[in-house]
Design an enzyme around this catalytic site. Structure first.
Site, PDB file in Angstrom:
ATOM      1  N   LEU A 124       6.437 -23.633-107.802  1.00 19.72           N
ATOM      2  CA  LEU A 124       7.706 -24.270-108.142  1.00 19.72           C
ATOM      3  C   LEU A 124       8.321 -24.958-106.925  1.00 19.72           C
ATOM      4  CD1 LEU A 124      10.125 -24.804-110.023  1.00 19.72           C
ATOM      5  CD2 LEU A 124      10.974 -22.520-109.458  1.00 19.72           C
ATOM      6  N   THR A 125       8.436 -24.235-105.811  1.00 18.81           N
ATOM      7  CA  THR A 125       9.095 -24.745-104.611  1.00 18.81           C
ATOM      8  C   THR A 125       8.389 -25.976-104.042  1.00 18.81           C
ATOM      9  OG1 THR A 125       9.869 -22.516-104.078  1.00 18.81           O
ATOM     10  CG2 THR A 125       9.875 -24.122-102.294  1.00 18.81           C
ATOM     11  N   GLU A 126       9.186 -26.908-103.533  1.00 16.92           N
ATOM     12  CA  GLU A 126       8.671 -28.133-102.926  1.00 16.92           C
ATOM     13  C   GLU A 126       9.374 -28.378-101.592  1.00 16.92           C
ATOM     14  OE1 GLU A 126       7.889 -30.429-107.198  1.00 16.92           O
ATOM     15  OE2 GLU A 126       9.141 -31.373-105.656  1.00 16.92           O
ATOM     16  N   ARG A 244      12.488 -10.611-110.503  1.00 16.03           N
ATOM     17  CA  ARG A 244      13.558 -10.099-109.650  1.00 16.03           C
ATOM     18  C   ARG A 244      13.702  -8.591-109.775  1.00 16.03           C
ATOM     19  NH1 ARG A 244      17.460 -15.330-110.955  1.00 16.03           N
ATOM     20  NH2 ARG A 244      16.554 -16.637-109.301  1.00 16.03           N
ATOM     21  N   GLN A 337      17.319   1.346 -85.247  1.00 18.87           N
ATOM     22  CA  GLN A 337      18.336   1.950 -84.375  1.00 18.87           C
ATOM     23  C   GLN A 337      18.082   3.445 -84.185  1.00 18.87           C
ATOM     24  OE1 GLN A 337      20.287  -0.108 -83.002  1.00 18.87           O
ATOM     25  NE2 GLN A 337      21.707   1.201 -81.879  1.00 18.87           N
ATOM     26  N   GLY A 340      15.355   3.969 -81.882  1.00 21.08           N
ATOM     27  CA  GLY A 340      15.647   3.514 -80.527  1.00 21.08           C
ATOM     28  C   GLY A 340      14.558   2.589 -79.995  1.00 21.08           C
ATOM     29  N   GLY A 341      14.186   2.789 -78.746  1.00 24.98           N
ATOM     30  CA  GLY A 341      13.144   1.961 -78.131  1.00 24.98           C
ATOM     31  C   GLY A 341      11.839   2.017 -78.896  1.00 24.98           C
ATOM     32  N   GLU A 364      12.216 -15.739-104.638  1.00 25.00           N
ATOM     33  CA  GLU A 364      12.623 -15.468-106.024  1.00 25.00           C
ATOM     34  C   GLU A 364      14.144 -15.511-106.175  1.00 25.00           C
ATOM     35  OE1 GLU A 364      10.513 -12.970-108.573  1.00 25.00           O
ATOM     36  OE2 GLU A 364       8.734 -12.847-107.314  1.00 25.00           O
ATOM     37  N   THR A 366      17.495 -16.767-103.437  1.00 23.29           N
ATOM     38  CA  THR A 366      18.191 -16.218-102.277  1.00 23.29           C
ATOM     39  C   THR A 366      19.381 -15.362-102.715  1.00 23.29           C
ATOM     40  OG1 THR A 366      19.719 -18.085-102.109  1.00 23.29           O
ATOM     41  CG2 THR A 366      17.601 -18.286-100.942  1.00 23.29           C
TER      42      THR A 366
END
Length: 383
Positions: A124-126, A244, A337, A340-341, A364, A366
């Site tokens: 669908l997307t262009e 969705r 978080q 951590g590292g 699908e 935004t």
């Protein structure tokens, strides 16, 4: 709607074991290789994963929406690239044929999609048509018993592996809106159809996208979905409602995986003489994540049950997609978080999920499109 609880429980247990024993141990491998091992794809076919939502009469499992989202909760417990390879066969790649296809189209394509012999893709997307899907420029001109299709599709999931494309094109150049769009089944080996290079993405390595270029591709008129022009956009929207909900359920599964990993780390990681899970600020992050994941799970199950009752769930599906995709992003951020590292390093896989889940807020529909769908439906109902 659950048809047979015992059979479903067996399926969910099998999926859980497959995810735990086969997929999770290979997450780092597919991220590095940007491909899913053929042996794992073959196992997916044997388990029937390519035909979860395809009706039983065409060789699939014919799961209800509620059953499908329960399966997606399990499949979501691992890297989303695994789901992607068979997800389009169950969702946007095949559901247009399931919902609106002719009987001949269903019998020709669905059995092979259900076994995984064929991979379906949704085009669908262009380059100039994303959220504004009705503005697409790909054209399909009638020429005898064929349509001649020209245009370019962009970011098409599974295009490099696809056997067929559910492709949207404008059949009526005079109608610049949704009414001029039709849906076609276009076979990937059609002369004039070519693929661009595989896209380099922020995350979800192993799930491939690329451009699909159509240069005077001749598509049989018999391959227009439903046999009627001008219904393609409506077909696409119906397909997206189901898609969705599936994506929302996948977000729930990933959220629960990230929470589990975070709780384990918080219980084991010692700082200031005790596990960090005993510190209230860490507990707050865990609690917020658990609350959001639980809320998303309840939303998805409620919407799925409504869909199985035959109700219009356009608003509910948009609510689920908006909330679940945003929630998994926050949960992934908290997981980094809490670690951590270590959460920033590739060895633990948390940073990979952090990148992977970012896409859920985009494809699908935004988050902003979901907000528009919800608000417009509310105003429409009021009127």
């Amino acid at each position: 709607m659950i048809r047979d609880q015992d059979t479903l429980d067996q399926l969910l247990a099998t999926l859980s074991r497959f995810v735990r024993e086969r997929l999770v141990p290979n997450e780092e491998r597919i991220a590095g290789d940007d491909s899913i091992p053929p042996a794992i794809v073959a196992e997916m076919k044997e388990l029937g994963l390519f035909g979860l939502s395809i009706p039983e009469e065409y060789g699939g499992l014919g799961l209800t929406m509620e059953e499908e989202v329960l399966c997606a909760f399990e499949i979501g417990q691992t890297a989303p690239a695994f789901r992607s390879i068979f997800g389009t066969n169950n969702g946007i790649g095949s559901q247009g044929i399931v919902m609106d296809g002719t009987e001949e189209q269903k019998r020709r394509y669905l059995p092979r999609l259900a076994t995984g012999e064929m991979i379906a893709s949704f085009a669908l997307t262009e380059p100039d048509a994303g959220s504004d899907a009705a503005s697409l420029r790909t054209t399909a001109r009638r020429d005898g018993d064929h349509y001649v299709v020209n245009g370019t599709k962009r970011f098409i999931t599974n295009a490099p592996e696809a056997s067929i494309f559910t492709l949207m094109a404008r059949t009526d150049p005079r109608d610049k809106g949704a009414g001029g769009i039709s849906a076609f089944i276009v076979e990937a080996d059609s002369p004039g159809l070519s693929l661009g290079r595989i896209d380099r993405k922020m995350g979800q390595q192993g799930a491939h996208t690329c451009d699909v270029i159509l240069d005077d591709v001749r598509v049989p008129a018999a391959n227009i979905i439903g046999g009627v022009e001008g219904r393609g956009f409506k077909t696409a929207m119906k397909v997206l409602d189901r898609g969705r909900l599936h994506i929302s359920a996948t977000c729930v599964g990933i959220s629960e995986r990230l929470i589990r990993d975070s709780v384990r780390y918080a219980a084991e990681r010692v700082q200031f003489g005790k596990p960090i899970g005993e510190f209230q600020l860490v507990q707050a992050m865990l609690a917020d994540s658990r609350t959001e994941a639980y809320a998303a799970r309840c939303m998805v199950l409620d919407a799925a049950r409504r869909k199985d009752q035959g109700l219009n769930v356009s608003t509910e599906a948009a609510c689920c997609k908006l909330f679940a995709s945003e929630a998994v992003g926050r949960i992934a951020d908290r997981a980094v978080q809490i670690h951590g590292g270590a959460g920033y390093m590739a060895d633990h896989g948390i940073e990979r999920f952090y990148r992977d889940v970012r896409l859920f807020r985009i494809y699908e529909g935004t988050t902003q499109i979901q907000q528009l769908v919800i608000a417009r439906n509310m105003l429409k109902d009021m009127a």
